[in-house]
Design a protein around this motif. Structure first.
Motif, PDB file in Angstrom:
ATOM      1  N   ALA A 330       0.835  -1.208   0.000  1.00 17.84           N
ATOM      2  CA  ALA A 330       0.000   0.000   0.000  1.00 17.84           C
ATOM      3  C   ALA A 330       0.865   1.253   0.000  1.00 17.84           C
ATOM      4  O   ALA A 330       0.572   2.234  -0.689  1.00 17.84           O
ATOM      5  CB  ALA A 330      -0.946  -0.002   1.192  1.00 17.84           C
ATOM      6  N   VAL A 331       1.953   1.229   0.788  1.00 18.22           N
ATOM      7  CA  VAL A 331       2.884   2.365   0.809  1.00 18.22           C
ATOM      8  C   VAL A 331       3.563   2.502  -0.555  1.00 18.22           C
ATOM      9  O   VAL A 331       3.706   3.618  -1.080  1.00 18.22           O
ATOM     10  CB  VAL A 331       3.930   2.184   1.924  1.00 18.22           C
ATOM     11  N   TYR A 332       3.965   1.377  -1.133  1.00 20.95           N
ATOM     12  CA  TYR A 332       4.594   1.354  -2.460  1.00 20.95           C
ATOM     13  C   TYR A 332       3.648   1.998  -3.491  1.00 20.95           C
ATOM     14  O   TYR A 332       4.046   2.870  -4.269  1.00 20.95           O
ATOM     15  CB  TYR A 332       4.887  -0.102  -2.830  1.00 20.95           C
ATOM     16  N   MET A 333       2.391   1.582  -3.470  1.00 20.43           N
ATOM     17  CA  MET A 333       1.411   2.102  -4.410  1.00 20.43           C
ATOM     18  C   MET A 333       1.192   3.599  -4.219  1.00 20.43           C
ATOM     19  O   MET A 333       1.160   4.368  -5.189  1.00 20.43           O
ATOM     20  CB  MET A 333       0.086   1.355  -4.237  1.00 20.43           C
ATOM     21  N   GLN A 334       1.063   4.022  -2.961  1.00 24.68           N
ATOM     22  CA  GLN A 334       0.842   5.438  -2.694  1.00 24.68           C
ATOM     23  C   GLN A 334       2.052   6.272  -3.121  1.00 24.68           C
ATOM     24  O   GLN A 334       1.901   7.359  -3.683  1.00 24.68           O
ATOM     25  CB  GLN A 334       0.543   5.668  -1.209  1.00 24.68           C
TER      26      GLN A 334
END
Length: 416
Positions: A330-334
């Motif tokens: 999720a952090v990677y995507m954001q």
């Protein structure tokens, strides 16, 4: 706070420091290194099933994606066990993240709960007002099978947080300052309890960072008072009832420290202990070979934003390797959606899928003899990131990014 949570989970009205208790567990965690040992003990003891398939998790994060045959074998053993016992929360390559960032993000841990994990940094979840602590793999085995664990009730140290952090000072600097102040055994088998008027000025990412490193002061756990920041974070994540435990006004503490956030300066912990904390008025030129931005301490979106703020429009210094590791998918995507990955790559950084990687000397950035790294990780013991004669300097994402640009340990204000 910790004593109240432990009493409730032991079915007692109250507990005292030093008392031995058997407590019911809300969640049991293992990873790809520690779970295989627990699984072997599980089978050896003749257990037939886990106590609750919803309350056990295994996260493949230390050597995943697998770095070698042994790592692949360990992950395979975890995968098969979780399949056999229909474990709901099994996280593998593609949907995993660094365990201590992943569990809060997914709402698997919440306020007032009692959590063990076969990883020392399980104390991270105290940021949410939970009692959480690291245990050995045999304790994990018993927890998986019976949903219970023995504890010796810890006494507590209170940290009264006041003020607001200045620009470029972070929660990492706060916890490094505290560890430098009390030492790596300053909270030995005690609870580090954080409260005070300044708490509202610390984000959940800040609190997760600080609770994560309570173990680096020898603490049994770190725990934050639950407030509006906590409740806003768990809203929409924690979908079950939870109870908030508050310390009594006359609660007994071994020590009480006032921590004024406004006085916290960018701080670096020198080798080979987190207590070797120095501010930049004590630091001379320290050339580096590598900068690591990530880990369960500082791999969240706020951390990547801080690093990107420094790296934007700049280049990593010649002969320096800068490795950026988002803590979860999720952090990677954001980070991708916000354009942070583009900033990192244009600056000359390597960006990795979520993994613990180099933090424990696993892979994705091992140091050779004589090399130095500045890292947003949580430990700088001898040989922690590779060769016994390499060196690790702990710092915030701001400092790690600035150092990557200058080629030496630098504070961000030097580049602004």
């Amino acid at each position: 706070m910790t004593q109240k949570i432990l009493a409730a989970h032991a079915g007692l009205d109250e507990v005292k420091a030093g008392q031995l208790i058997m407590a019911n567990l809300d969640f049991v965690l293992g990873n790809d290194i520690t779970s295989p040992v627990a699984i072997n003990e599980f089978h050896k003891a003749g257990f037939s099933d886990v106590f609750d398939k919803e309350k056990v998790t295994m996260v493949m994060d230390h050597f995943a994606p697998n770095k070698d045959i042994k790592a692949a074998t360990q992950c395979k053993q975890c995968r098969e066990f979780c399949g056999e016992h229909s474990i709901t929360h099994f996280y593998d390559v593609g949907d995993m993240g660094i365990e201590h960032a992943l569990l809060p993000e997914k709402g698997l841990v919440g306020p007032g709960e009692c959590i063990i994990g076969a990883d020392s940094h399980t104390c991270t979840y105290g940021a949410l007002g939970a009692f959480s602590t690291g245990v050995g793999s045999t304790d994990m085995c018993a927890g998986m099978a019976r949903g219970k664990a023995w504890f010796k009730v810890p006494s507590a140290i209170k940290f009264n947080i006041i003020g607001r952090l200045p620009k470029y000072s972070t929660a990492k600097d706060v916890i490094l300052h505290i560890i430098g102040m009390i030492g790596v055994d300053g909270a030995l088998y005690r609870s580090m309890e954080f409260s005070g008027s300044g708490l509202k000025n610390l984000t959940m990412e800040d609190r997760l960072c600080m609770a994560n490193m309570a173990i680096e002061a020898g603490a049994k756990n770190g725990i934050f008072a639950v407030d509006e920041v906590t409740l806003e974070y768990v809203k929409g994540r924690v979908d079950r009832e939870f109870k908030i435990y508050e310390a009594d006004e006359d609660a007994e503490y071994d020590e009480v420290y006032d921590i004024d956030l406004s006085k916290i300066k960018p701080t670096v912990s020198f080798p080979h202990l987190p207590e070797n904390a120095k501010t930049f008025d004590e630091i001379e030129d320290v050339k580096i070979d590598q900068s690591v931005i990530g880990s369960c301490t500082n791999g969240r979106i706020e951390d990547l934003r801080a690093a990107a703020e420094i790296l934007k429009g700049r280049k990593v210094a010649k002969n320096v390797r800068c490795i950026v590791i988002p803590a979860t998918q999720a952090v990677y995507m954001q980070a991708m959606e916000e354009g942070l990955l583009k900033i990192f790559i244009e600056a000359g950084c390597a960006v990795s899928t979520p993994t613990c990687g180099p933090c424990l000397g696993g892979y994705m950035g091992i140091l050779a003899k004589g090399e130095r790294a500045v890292a947003t990780t949580n430990r700088n013991f001898v040989g922690r990131m590779g060769h016994p004669e390499s060196e690790v300097y702990l710092a915030s994402p701001y400092v790690a990014a600035a150092s990557a640009v200058t080629g030496k340990i630098s504070q961000p204000s030097e580049l602004v």
